[in-house]
Write a protein that holds these residues in place. Structure first.
Motif, PDB file in Angstrom:
ATOM      1  N   MET A   1       0.847  -1.204  -0.124  1.00 59.22           N
ATOM      2  CA  MET A   1       0.050  -0.032  -0.161  1.00 59.22           C
ATOM      3  C   MET A   1       0.919   1.385  -0.010  1.00 59.22           C
ATOM      4  N   GLU A   2       0.661   2.320  -0.723  1.00 61.47           N
ATOM      5  CA  GLU A   2       1.234   3.327  -0.960  1.00 61.47           C
ATOM      6  C   GLU A   2       0.506   4.515  -0.587  1.00 61.47           C
ATOM      7  N   TYR A   3       1.113   5.507   0.154  1.00 65.01           N
ATOM      8  CA  TYR A   3       0.199   6.467   0.822  1.00 65.01           C
ATOM      9  C   TYR A   3       1.279   7.784   0.528  1.00 65.01           C
ATOM     10  N   ASN A   4       0.794   8.581  -0.003  1.00 68.32           N
ATOM     11  CA  ASN A   4       1.443  10.083  -0.128  1.00 68.32           C
ATOM     12  C   ASN A   4       0.728  11.063   0.780  1.00 68.32           C
ATOM     13  N   ALA A   5       1.627  10.949   2.174  1.00 67.87           N
ATOM     14  CA  ALA A   5       0.879  11.631   3.302  1.00 67.87           C
ATOM     15  C   ALA A   5       1.749  13.032   3.618  1.00 67.87           C
ATOM     16  N   ARG A  19      -8.826   0.015   9.362  1.00 64.74           N
ATOM     17  CA  ARG A  19      -7.159   0.097   9.859  1.00 64.74           C
ATOM     18  C   ARG A  19      -7.052   1.414  10.735  1.00 64.74           C
ATOM     19  N   ARG A  20      -7.995   2.395  10.608  1.00 67.52           N
ATOM     20  CA  ARG A  20      -7.623   3.697  11.379  1.00 67.52           C
ATOM     21  C   ARG A  20      -7.502   3.517  12.819  1.00 67.52           C
ATOM     22  N   PRO A  21      -8.504   2.970  13.179  1.00 71.43           N
ATOM     23  CA  PRO A  21      -8.370   2.950  14.842  1.00 71.43           C
ATOM     24  C   PRO A  21      -7.193   2.271  15.502  1.00 71.43           C
ATOM     25  N   ILE A  22      -6.589   0.965  14.679  1.00 71.34           N
ATOM     26  CA  ILE A  22      -5.557   0.367  14.950  1.00 71.34           C
ATOM     27  C   ILE A  22      -4.343   1.342  14.971  1.00 71.34           C
ATOM     28  N   ILE A  23      -4.247   2.038  14.088  1.00 71.15           N
ATOM     29  CA  ILE A  23      -3.037   2.787  13.830  1.00 71.15           C
ATOM     30  C   ILE A  23      -3.119   3.949  14.583  1.00 71.15           C
ATOM     31  N   GLU A  24      -4.209   4.634  14.933  1.00 71.85           N
ATOM     32  CA  GLU A  24      -4.268   5.790  15.865  1.00 71.85           C
ATOM     33  C   GLU A  24      -3.975   5.361  17.221  1.00 71.85           C
ATOM     34  N   LYS A  25      -4.492   4.223  17.673  1.00 73.28           N
ATOM     35  CA  LYS A  25      -4.055   3.436  18.979  1.00 73.28           C
ATOM     36  C   LYS A  25      -2.806   3.322  19.091  1.00 73.28           C
ATOM     37  N   LEU A  26      -2.084   2.616  18.167  1.00 77.05           N
ATOM     38  CA  LEU A  26      -0.600   2.354  17.955  1.00 77.05           C
ATOM     39  C   LEU A  26       0.039   3.936  18.158  1.00 77.05           C
ATOM     40  N   ARG A  27      -0.389   4.742  17.224  1.00 79.32           N
ATOM     41  CA  ARG A  27       0.299   6.049  17.619  1.00 79.32           C
ATOM     42  C   ARG A  27       0.491   6.670  18.781  1.00 79.32           C
ATOM     43  N   ALA A  28      -1.051   6.730  19.324  1.00 82.04           N
ATOM     44  CA  ALA A  28      -1.123   7.157  20.756  1.00 82.04           C
ATOM     45  C   ALA A  28      -0.264   6.640  21.847  1.00 82.04           C
ATOM     46  N   VAL A  29      -0.068   5.290  21.829  1.00 82.28           N
ATOM     47  CA  VAL A  29       0.707   4.487  22.823  1.00 82.28           C
ATOM     48  C   VAL A  29       2.308   4.845  22.554  1.00 82.28           C
ATOM     49  N   ILE A  30       2.661   4.899  21.288  1.00 83.21           N
ATOM     50  CA  ILE A  30       4.020   5.357  21.120  1.00 83.21           C
ATOM     51  C   ILE A  30       4.249   6.797  21.488  1.00 83.21           C
ATOM     52  N   GLN A  75       0.490  -2.304   6.272  1.00 85.45           N
ATOM     53  CA  GLN A  75       0.841  -2.830   4.938  1.00 85.45           C
ATOM     54  C   GLN A  75      -0.324  -3.613   4.278  1.00 85.45           C
ATOM     55  N   LYS A  76       0.036  -4.359   3.055  1.00 87.37           N
ATOM     56  CA  LYS A  76      -1.041  -5.008   2.443  1.00 87.37           C
ATOM     57  C   LYS A  76      -1.882  -5.991   3.282  1.00 87.37           C
ATOM     58  N   ASN A  77      -1.070  -7.082   4.012  1.00 86.00           N
ATOM     59  CA  ASN A  77      -1.735  -8.228   4.770  1.00 86.00           C
ATOM     60  C   ASN A  77      -1.573  -8.023   6.402  1.00 86.00           C
ATOM     61  N   HIS A  78      -0.841  -6.851   6.713  1.00 79.20           N
ATOM     62  CA  HIS A  78      -0.524  -6.669   8.167  1.00 79.20           C
ATOM     63  C   HIS A  78      -0.204  -5.178   8.513  1.00 79.20           C
ATOM     64  N   ILE A  79      -0.493  -5.115   9.777  1.00 83.89           N
ATOM     65  CA  ILE A  79      -0.020  -3.846  10.474  1.00 83.89           C
ATOM     66  C   ILE A  79       1.571  -4.014  11.033  1.00 83.89           C
ATOM     67  N   ALA A  80       2.443  -3.184  10.388  1.00 77.09           N
ATOM     68  CA  ALA A  80       3.796  -3.351  10.786  1.00 77.09           C
ATOM     69  C   ALA A  80       4.411  -2.149  11.804  1.00 77.09           C
ATOM     70  N   LEU A  81       5.209  -2.697  12.831  1.00 77.33           N
ATOM     71  CA  LEU A  81       5.654  -1.852  13.749  1.00 77.33           C
ATOM     72  C   LEU A  81       7.314  -2.046  13.468  1.00 77.33           C
ATOM     73  N   ARG A 118      -1.661  -9.187  12.425  1.00 75.27           N
ATOM     74  CA  ARG A 118      -2.774  -9.250  11.376  1.00 75.27           C
ATOM     75  C   ARG A 118      -3.844  -8.214  12.147  1.00 75.27           C
ATOM     76  N   PRO A 119      -4.273  -7.377  11.073  1.00 76.24           N
ATOM     77  CA  PRO A 119      -5.213  -6.367  11.284  1.00 76.24           C
ATOM     78  C   PRO A 119      -6.566  -6.728  12.015  1.00 76.24           C
ATOM     79  N   SER A 120      -6.718  -7.969  11.900  1.00 76.09           N
ATOM     80  CA  SER A 120      -7.952  -8.553  12.604  1.00 76.09           C
ATOM     81  C   SER A 120      -7.595  -9.190  13.889  1.00 76.09           C
ATOM     82  N   GLY A 121      -6.375  -9.174  14.284  1.00 71.38           N
ATOM     83  CA  GLY A 121      -6.215  -9.836  15.622  1.00 71.38           C
ATOM     84  C   GLY A 121      -5.678  -8.792  16.596  1.00 71.38           C
ATOM     85  N   ALA A 122      -5.458  -9.308  17.643  1.00 68.53           N
ATOM     86  CA  ALA A 122      -4.858  -8.643  18.885  1.00 68.53           C
ATOM     87  C   ALA A 122      -3.720  -8.005  18.606  1.00 68.53           C
TER      88      ALA A 122
END
Length: 154
Positions: A1-5, A19-30, A75-81, A118-122
């Motif tokens: 997935m490519e984003y131009n942000a 995917r937004r809530p997952i990334i938002e929460k990861l961002r907040a935690v970091i 990413q296409k099939n996962h959330i990466a840190l 996995r985006p659908s996992g814990a």
């Protein structure tokens, strides 16, 4: 997935809705746990780096860029840190591998510096927050310079 942000908020707005809530929460935690000295920006995801004000040489491959430390990406099939400290500090990697099973029932899916979920996992947000707090910018700079010196001596 490519984003131009242009900003972390812009990056999040371009993500698929689920995917937004997952990334938002990861961002907040970091952001809540990351020691002072790191700066946040958008790039291949949401990036945390040592700014030129703190480390003027920048990233050795592209010195005009700040020194990268962590990032999160959809990413296409996962959330990466991505966490460069885990790659450079074996004790940190060992700590993380030991802690992971205490927070998750699933097997750790990890490369050298990439932890995949996995985006659908814990997602072990508390553990990732603790990981984010483990290295100061000064400690990371020392690790980075040691790695660069070792590369030059090979």
């Amino acid at each position: 997935m490519e984003y131009n942000a242009s900003s972390p908020e812009d990056y999040i707005s371009q993500l698929p809705e689920e995917r937004r809530p997952i990334i938002e929460k990861l961002r907040a935690v970091i952001k809540e746990n990351l020691p002072d000295g790191f700066a946040e920006a958008a790039g291949y995801g949401i990036e945390y780096m040592v700014p030129h004000e703190l480390y003027p040489p920048g990233y050795h491959v592209t010195p005009e860029q700040p020194l990268p430390f962590m990032s999160i990406a959809s990413q296409k099939n996962h959330i990466a840190l991505y966490h460069m400290g885990i790659y450079m500090k074996p004790e940190l990697l060992s700590w993380f591998r030991g802690e992971y099973p205490m927070h998750m029932k699933t097997k750790l899916d990890m490369g050298k510096s990439c932890i995949r979920f996995r985006p659908s996992g814990a997602i072990p947000y508390e553990l990732l927050g603790e990981l984010s707090s483990k290295l100061t910018a000064a400690e990371y700079i020392q690790l980075y310079e040691r790695e660069i010196a070792q590369m030059k001596n090979r």
